[in-house]
Design a protein around this motif. Sequence first.
Motif, PDB file in Angstrom:
ATOM      1  N   THR B  67      -2.795   4.170   6.032  1.00  0.00           N
ATOM      2  CA  THR B  67      -2.792   3.346   5.471  1.00  0.00           C
ATOM      3  C   THR B  67      -3.986   4.463   4.192  1.00  0.00           C
ATOM      4  OG1 THR B  67      -4.135   2.007   6.447  1.00  0.00           O
ATOM      5  CG2 THR B  67      -5.121   1.341   5.155  1.00  0.00           C
ATOM      6  N   ARG B  73      -6.239  -2.801  -3.006  1.00  0.00           N
ATOM      7  CA  ARG B  73      -6.094  -2.937  -2.026  1.00  0.00           C
ATOM      8  C   ARG B  73      -5.264  -1.837  -0.852  1.00  0.00           C
ATOM      9  NH1 ARG B  73      -5.456  -9.023  -2.172  1.00  0.00           N
ATOM     10  NH2 ARG B  73      -6.642  -8.967  -0.112  1.00  0.00           N
ATOM     11  N   THR B  74      -5.478  -2.858   0.302  1.00  0.00           N
ATOM     12  CA  THR B  74      -4.970  -1.476   0.795  1.00  0.00           C
ATOM     13  C   THR B  74      -3.912  -1.547   1.406  1.00  0.00           C
ATOM     14  OG1 THR B  74      -5.272  -3.572   2.956  1.00  0.00           O
ATOM     15  CG2 THR B  74      -6.559  -1.407   2.518  1.00  0.00           C
ATOM     16  N   ARG B  75      -3.191  -1.118   1.391  1.00  0.00           N
ATOM     17  CA  ARG B  75      -0.664  -1.274   1.871  1.00  0.00           C
ATOM     18  C   ARG B  75      -0.878   0.444   2.577  1.00  0.00           C
ATOM     19  NH1 ARG B  75       2.369  -3.142  -1.995  1.00  0.00           N
ATOM     20  NH2 ARG B  75       1.585  -4.488  -3.594  1.00  0.00           N
ATOM     21  N   LEU B  76       0.473   0.404   3.172  1.00  0.00           N
ATOM     22  CA  LEU B  76       1.006   0.706   4.223  1.00  0.00           C
ATOM     23  C   LEU B  76       2.008   2.042   3.325  1.00  0.00           C
ATOM     24  CD1 LEU B  76       1.598  -0.858   7.454  1.00  0.00           C
ATOM     25  CD2 LEU B  76      -0.619   0.129   6.826  1.00  0.00           C
ATOM     26  N   MET B  80       6.247   2.134   1.852  1.00  0.00           N
ATOM     27  CA  MET B  80       6.518   2.049   0.492  1.00  0.00           C
ATOM     28  C   MET B  80       7.093   2.722  -0.186  1.00  0.00           C
ATOM     29  SD  MET B  80       2.842   0.829  -1.279  1.00  0.00           S
ATOM     30  CE  MET B  80       2.925  -0.045  -3.006  1.00  0.00           C
ATOM     31  N   GLN B  84       7.987   1.759  -6.334  1.00  0.00           N
ATOM     32  CA  GLN B  84       6.945   0.807  -6.379  1.00  0.00           C
ATOM     33  C   GLN B  84       5.506   1.300  -6.965  1.00  0.00           C
ATOM     34  OE1 GLN B  84       7.594  -0.068  -2.284  1.00  0.00           O
ATOM     35  NE2 GLN B  84       6.950  -2.342  -3.198  1.00  0.00           N
ATOM     36  N   LEU B  85       5.069   2.538  -7.207  1.00  0.00           N
ATOM     37  CA  LEU B  85       3.984   2.769  -7.517  1.00  0.00           C
ATOM     38  C   LEU B  85       3.943   3.470  -8.975  1.00  0.00           C
ATOM     39  CD1 LEU B  85       3.262   6.179  -5.330  1.00  0.00           C
ATOM     40  CD2 LEU B  85       2.524   3.834  -5.533  1.00  0.00           C
ATOM     41  N   ARG B  88       0.466   2.305 -11.184  1.00  0.00           N
ATOM     42  CA  ARG B  88      -0.402   1.440  -9.787  1.00  0.00           C
ATOM     43  C   ARG B  88      -1.636   2.318 -10.248  1.00  0.00           C
ATOM     44  NH1 ARG B  88       0.948  -3.905  -9.994  1.00  0.00           N
ATOM     45  NH2 ARG B  88       3.222  -3.728  -9.185  1.00  0.00           N
ATOM     46  N   ALA B 146     -10.893  -6.703   9.946  1.00  0.00           N
ATOM     47  CA  ALA B 146     -10.572  -5.886   8.851  1.00  0.00           C
ATOM     48  C   ALA B 146     -10.076  -4.682   9.411  1.00  0.00           C
ATOM     49  CB  ALA B 146     -11.406  -5.602   7.788  1.00  0.00           C
ATOM     50  N   GLY B 149      -5.417  -3.834  12.174  1.00  0.00           N
ATOM     51  CA  GLY B 149      -4.668  -2.853  11.460  1.00  0.00           C
ATOM     52  C   GLY B 149      -4.431  -1.207  11.458  1.00  0.00           C
TER      53      GLY B 149
END
Lengths: 279, 172
Positions: B67, B73-76, B80, B84-85, B88, B146, B149
């Motif tokens: 994570t 926002r949290t992403r894995l 990814m 995509q970065l 960002r 929260a 995951g």
Amino acid sequence: MRPVLFPTTLAALFDIVEHQPDARLMAGGTDLLVRLRQGPADRRPLICLERMARLNGITTENNTVIIGAATPLSAIIADPLVQRHCPLLARAAATVGGPAIRNMATLGGNICTASPAGDTLPPLYLLDARLDLAAAHATRQVPIAAFITGPGRTDLRSGELLTAIRIPMAERFGLQHFEKVGRRNALAIAVASLAALIRLTPGGRVAEARLAWGSVGPCVVRCSEAEARLTGRRLTSETLRAAGAAARAAVTPIDDIRATTAYRRDLVANLPLRLGAAT
Amino acid sequence: MNDEKQQDAGVPEGPPEKSAVIAFTLNGTAVTVHATPDRRVIDLLREDLGLTGSKEGCGTGECGACTIMVDGRTRLACLMVAAQLEGRTVETVESLADSDTGRRVRDAFVTHGAVQCGYCTPGMAMAALAVVRESPEADRPAIREALSGNLCRCTGYVQIIDAVVHVASEER
């Protein structure tokens, strides 16, 4: 190595699709990237939808909630329009994966993946969701039940994109219930699930009932026989058992690593009993 | 790219036709990396950039050990790809102690005994940071949700939840 492309408009996207017809569409990537890693490497480009503003967001029009296909599930869960007009969808979306997955995974992705265990699918069937599909020179609208044709199979045509999901507002259903049974509460793939939309008369009898089960057949199972057994009656244990018995006969679950056929049939029959507690 | 304040990392020697130039903000610093566009973010972070805090547990989005936060926002990071970065803002556990809230998360994990083997800790800490930052009003059930995951196979979760409940109470 796969090229990764980020069109920001439909025109740019269809231009890519025309010149690179083997490109794959990627929304949140939470299913696709797992599948790609399991398979042999290839050089087919990935077209990421995450920067297409038109595919992201929630609006209303003519008593319909319109959700962009690449809207993340966490945005749908938190959206006041969804919570007000179709809370059933928010409840189901909240059971997908964990929080980080829901920040990535999209509603359009859950539909196009067409898993028999897709958590948002039973609600979308009951809500009569219609899908906006766009190709370079044509658009069409298809009801979700016609779009999903089997496990992992859809009517999505080559060069076509799911752009939006249209959901008629459903406040008249005062009882909107979703329950998923998994091996654990989070990060679980459904063993079986039940979605229900129930409209009660002021006297507490069922005026309209819609029931659909997930993960117990190649596609979502909506059972009109079970619905008929609720209509005109109160949600007593006896009535709900009768509906469950009808559904037990209608589903065709498989044995897999998560559960046996027999267990799934028992779940299908028993899940409606929760509706008695929910009123 | 020629800005000296930017870190040039990754594998610039790689064959140019296979490599993409990706610019993003990593833990508060503008970085430009050369990587194949479909390189997994977890590999980009750990192998190319040497940030080995984020862990790979399952590689399929089922454990939360990788994570990170992207645009808050949290992403894995295992689900990814590097491209995509672009543009960002990325935060990994290495930046945890850069903020007051992050330091409180770190300290609470220590004082509550929320770390045993430590493998889930970086992901758990980022999920914790996300919830206390976004909703300091979160109660115990909201905090459990929260963190749902993120798998931990040692602590039984109680100490971790206790730690995050404590941080949330401090943030209010």
